[in-house]
Write a protein that holds these residues in place. Structure first.
Motif, PDB file in Angstrom:
ATOM      1  N   ALA A 130       0.804  -1.327   0.176  1.00  0.00           N
ATOM      2  CA  ALA A 130       0.123  -0.038  -0.141  1.00  0.00           C
ATOM      3  C   ALA A 130       0.879   1.369   0.162  1.00  0.00           C
ATOM      4  O   ALA A 130       2.128   1.076   0.516  1.00  0.00           O
ATOM      5  N   VAL A 131       0.439   2.406  -0.579  1.00  0.00           N
ATOM      6  CA  VAL A 131       1.105   3.480  -0.621  1.00  0.00           C
ATOM      7  C   VAL A 131       0.891   4.253   0.981  1.00  0.00           C
ATOM      8  O   VAL A 131      -0.236   4.031   1.542  1.00  0.00           O
ATOM      9  N   THR A 132       1.908   4.522   1.441  1.00  0.00           N
ATOM     10  CA  THR A 132       1.833   4.804   2.897  1.00  0.00           C
ATOM     11  C   THR A 132       1.936   6.613   3.219  1.00  0.00           C
ATOM     12  O   THR A 132       2.078   6.792   4.403  1.00  0.00           O
ATOM     13  N   GLY A 133       2.148   7.054   2.082  1.00  0.00           N
ATOM     14  CA  GLY A 133       2.229   8.639   2.388  1.00  0.00           C
ATOM     15  C   GLY A 133       2.021   9.401   1.084  1.00  0.00           C
ATOM     16  O   GLY A 133       1.428   8.882   0.025  1.00  0.00           O
ATOM     17  N   PRO A 134       2.277  10.777   1.099  1.00  0.00           N
ATOM     18  CA  PRO A 134       2.014  11.686  -0.044  1.00  0.00           C
ATOM     19  C   PRO A 134       2.864  11.102  -1.088  1.00  0.00           C
ATOM     20  O   PRO A 134       4.108  10.965  -0.935  1.00  0.00           O
ATOM     21  N   ILE A 135       2.053  11.369  -2.353  1.00  0.00           N
ATOM     22  CA  ILE A 135       3.007  10.991  -3.713  1.00  0.00           C
ATOM     23  C   ILE A 135       3.673  12.648  -4.044  1.00  0.00           C
ATOM     24  O   ILE A 135       2.809  13.426  -4.332  1.00  0.00           O
ATOM     25  N   GLU A 136       4.992  12.629  -4.194  1.00  0.00           N
ATOM     26  CA  GLU A 136       5.435  14.014  -4.691  1.00  0.00           C
ATOM     27  C   GLU A 136       6.020  13.721  -6.177  1.00  0.00           C
ATOM     28  O   GLU A 136       6.259  12.783  -6.529  1.00  0.00           O
ATOM     29  N   GLN A 137       6.269  14.988  -6.494  1.00  0.00           N
ATOM     30  CA  GLN A 137       6.524  15.211  -8.049  1.00  0.00           C
ATOM     31  C   GLN A 137       7.790  16.282  -7.978  1.00  0.00           C
ATOM     32  O   GLN A 137       7.834  17.253  -7.962  1.00  0.00           O
ATOM     33  N   PRO A 138       9.047  15.278  -7.836  1.00  0.00           N
ATOM     34  CA  PRO A 138      10.274  16.308  -7.440  1.00  0.00           C
ATOM     35  C   PRO A 138      10.825  16.752  -8.876  1.00  0.00           C
ATOM     36  O   PRO A 138      11.698  17.643  -8.918  1.00  0.00           O
ATOM     37  N   ARG A 139      10.203  16.371 -10.110  1.00  0.00           N
ATOM     38  CA  ARG A 139      11.210  16.602 -11.189  1.00  0.00           C
ATOM     39  C   ARG A 139       9.966  16.592 -12.500  1.00  0.00           C
ATOM     40  O   ARG A 139       9.338  15.659 -12.763  1.00  0.00           O
ATOM     41  N   VAL A 140      10.128  17.675 -13.404  1.00  0.00           N
ATOM     42  CA  VAL A 140       9.221  17.627 -14.289  1.00  0.00           C
ATOM     43  C   VAL A 140      10.409  18.444 -15.678  1.00  0.00           C
ATOM     44  O   VAL A 140      10.838  19.436 -15.525  1.00  0.00           O
ATOM     45  N   ARG A 141      10.208  17.684 -16.704  1.00  0.00           N
ATOM     46  CA  ARG A 141      11.068  17.831 -17.766  1.00  0.00           C
ATOM     47  C   ARG A 141      10.296  17.859 -19.255  1.00  0.00           C
ATOM     48  O   ARG A 141       9.046  17.397 -19.015  1.00  0.00           O
ATOM     49  N   PRO A 142      10.653  18.622 -20.191  1.00  0.00           N
ATOM     50  CA  PRO A 142       9.804  18.648 -21.420  1.00  0.00           C
ATOM     51  C   PRO A 142       9.434  17.290 -21.833  1.00  0.00           C
ATOM     52  O   PRO A 142       8.574  17.010 -22.753  1.00  0.00           O
ATOM     53  N   TRP A 143      10.474  16.223 -21.721  1.00  0.00           N
ATOM     54  CA  TRP A 143      10.052  14.994 -21.995  1.00  0.00           C
ATOM     55  C   TRP A 143       9.608  13.937 -21.040  1.00  0.00           C
ATOM     56  O   TRP A 143       9.110  12.683 -21.711  1.00  0.00           O
ATOM     57  N   SER A 144       9.909  14.135 -19.677  1.00  0.00           N
ATOM     58  CA  SER A 144       9.470  13.064 -18.726  1.00  0.00           C
ATOM     59  C   SER A 144       8.986  14.031 -17.403  1.00  0.00           C
ATOM     60  O   SER A 144       9.494  14.907 -17.092  1.00  0.00           O
ATOM     61  N   THR A 145       8.650  13.278 -16.651  1.00  0.00           N
ATOM     62  CA  THR A 145       8.257  13.655 -15.211  1.00  0.00           C
ATOM     63  C   THR A 145       8.722  12.281 -14.005  1.00  0.00           C
ATOM     64  O   THR A 145       8.234  11.062 -14.720  1.00  0.00           O
TER      65      THR A 145
END
Length: 539
Positions: A32-47
């Protein structure tokens, strides 16, 4: 117009969809997911998203269309080389999504990589390549781009045309002058493609971006390669281009032991892989430009301004391709003018390895076989042509206007014409031919060609360019004045600062301005020239 990738992946709808998929996959693994999902990186081609679970952190990666093959390719490579590539935790191949387990620190985060670290990295890459080589159809079927040598010329043409259509303020814009120069470089790329088609190494998977940030260093001493979005089906040695760039920017790490480790993995001589490397630098420049451009297909205008210099920078490398960057192995043979006898032939034996040839010419000697024996010559009276001494008659000037002069477009055709056994005094045997073709591929030997109005080869010459010395080897003509026009073309390349060595002065060469110098004068003259910058066309 579709929204840029980087804008879509920060939207609420996309995020909800991605997190729903993540929760489903984790639950299917009994976790199970146990905490908040974070988004540390966004690029023009991937995240990337980080996902805390009861069993440890996971990484979620979503790719733009051009890299959507990555999850499926990583899964295939994990099946083929499980000791070098981790299988994804879960994938959605259709959307280019995957979850992977956190493997801890990368090699770069663990320590400053040593020579031994780099050797292990390229050996791991070679192991994956060897496992992948027989699986072309399997890997292409899951989306790995086919950038094999046979596809490079068409790709080059497309990229040049696309970049030339960009507006003038676009960071990847190719203007009229640059387009002309790129098109002029096309024959060299074609030569590279032909050479690679005969290579001892195959096309296979190549990572495209191997460096210490894309390798996990595990606690048991093993390594795992990751980040496969730059991957291609290409010539194997293209995988060395990025490591070479990293290593040669660090004065503390020598490149040669790393190259040797890679060569050993393929059971090849390092010099043979070094020869391939100088060739794949051209094809890799084209392939990298194309892949970078594809990565930015879904970029915003602002992102193109931030990242768009990359595709053009890689494409422009075909104009400054340095065929002499790979160091030649030093020769064990000594060429010491102080020990030479007062006669034209100064030594016998040795070999025709690139390092031997380079050292001999730098010292004023050149090879020429006689009666099956390899002899080395340094004439007591040396034939020399300076640009200021060139004599051009009216008829020769008319011939110059009638012919076209090209450079390095048909080296092997030129040396074969010079080696024609029906010619009087023919001396170029198969060993000499092989040695100079190899020197050409390494960037030291060059040809000047003369062509008629239909573009047919009718004359030419070849020799070695070392700094501002051009050591001419042989010339031929199949049409009136064709070899003389080639010599005129060579003078234009070498310029006033250079010296053309013709070995001996003949009456024919004398009519063109070749004079005789004593051995002592010649050796004194070339000493500074061989360390000077070569003509721009051969830098």
């Amino acid at each position: 117009m579709a929204r840029p990738f980087s804008e879509r992946v920060v939207g609420d709808d996309w995020r909800q969809d991605a997190e729903s998929w993540i929760h489903d996959q984790v639950e299917q693994h009994g976790d199970a997911v146990t905490g908040p999902i974070e988004q540390p990186r966004v690029r023009p081609w991937s995240t990337q998203l980080t996902v805390p679970t009861g069993a440890g952190r996971l990484w979620f990666k979503a790719n733009a269309r051009a890299l959507a093959f990555e999850p499926a390719v990583q899964l295939e490579l994990a099946h083929l080389a499980p000791d070098a590539v981790d299988a994804p935790y879960a994938i959605d191949a259709g959307r280019g999504w995957m979850l992977t387990r956190d493997r801890g620190a990368t090699l770069r985060e663990t320590r400053e990589p040593t020579v031994e670290d780099w050797q292990r990295v390229v050996v791991e890459v070679a192991r994956i390549q060897q496992a992948a080589a027989p699986q072309r159809e399997r890997l292409l079927a899951v989306g790995l781009p086919d950038y094999s040598p046979a596809t490079v010329l068409d790709r080059f043409d497309r990229v040049v045309e696309i970049f030339s259509r960009h507006p003038a303020d676009h960071p990847a814009h190719v203007d009229v002058d640059l387009k002309r120069r790129l098109i002029e470089a096309r024959p060299a790329i074609a030569d590279a493609v032909e050479v690679l088609s005969l290579s001892a190494l195959p096309s296979t998977w190549q990572h495209g971006d191997v460096h210490p940030n894309n390798v996990f260093a595990l606690g048991d001493g093993s390594m795992r390669v990751f980040d496969f979005g730059d991957g291609q089906w290409a010539h194997a040695v293209e995988a060395l281009c990025v490591p070479y760039g990293w290593i040669t920017s660090l004065a503390s790490i020598p490149w040669e032991p790393v190259l040797e480790a890679y060569a050993d993995s393929w059971d090849l001589e390092p010099r043979d892989v070094a020869d391939m490397f100088t060739t794949v630098e051209l094809t890799q420049a084209v392939n990298r430009a194309a892949s970078w451009s594809a990565f930015l297909d879904e970029a915003s205008a602002a992102e193109w301004q931030d990242w768009g210099e990359g595709p053009l920078r890689h494409l422009s490398r075909v104009l400054v391709h340095d065929m002499t960057r790979m160091p030649l192995d030093p020769t064990p043979w000594v060429f010491d003018p102080a020990e030479w006898p007062p006669e034209d032939c100064v030594a016998a034996g040795a070999d025709l390895e690139p390092g031997t040839l380079l050292e001999a010419y730098r010292r004023g000697a050149f090879p020429m076989p006689h009666d099956g024996q390899l002899l080395w010559w340094s004439p007591m009276r040396r034939g020399v042509l300076l640009a200021s001494d060139l004599r051009v008659s009216r008829s020769l000037a008319r011939s110059r206007r009638r012919y076209e002069v090209t450079i390095d477009e048909s080296f092997e055709e030129v040396i074969d014409a010079c080696a024609d056994p029906s010619r009087t005094g023919a001396w170029i045997d198969s060993a000499i031919r092989e040695a100079y073709v190899r020197m050409h591929r390494l960037g030291w030997a060059h040809s000047i060609e003369t062509r008629d109005a239909d573009g047919r080869l009718v004359g030419g010459l070849y020799g070695l360019s070392i700094g501002r010395l051009f050591a001419g080897e042989s010339m031929f003509h199949w049409a009136t004045d064709a070899s003389k026009v080639a010599l005129m073309g060579l003078v234009e390349v070498v310029g006033d600062e250079g010296l053309i060595d013709t070995q001996w002065r003949t009456d024919h060469l004398g009519s063109l301005g070749v004079t005789e110098w004593s051995r002592e004068r010649y050796l004194l003259a070339i000493a500074p020239l061989v360390d000077a910058e070569p003509p721009a066309v051969w830098q």
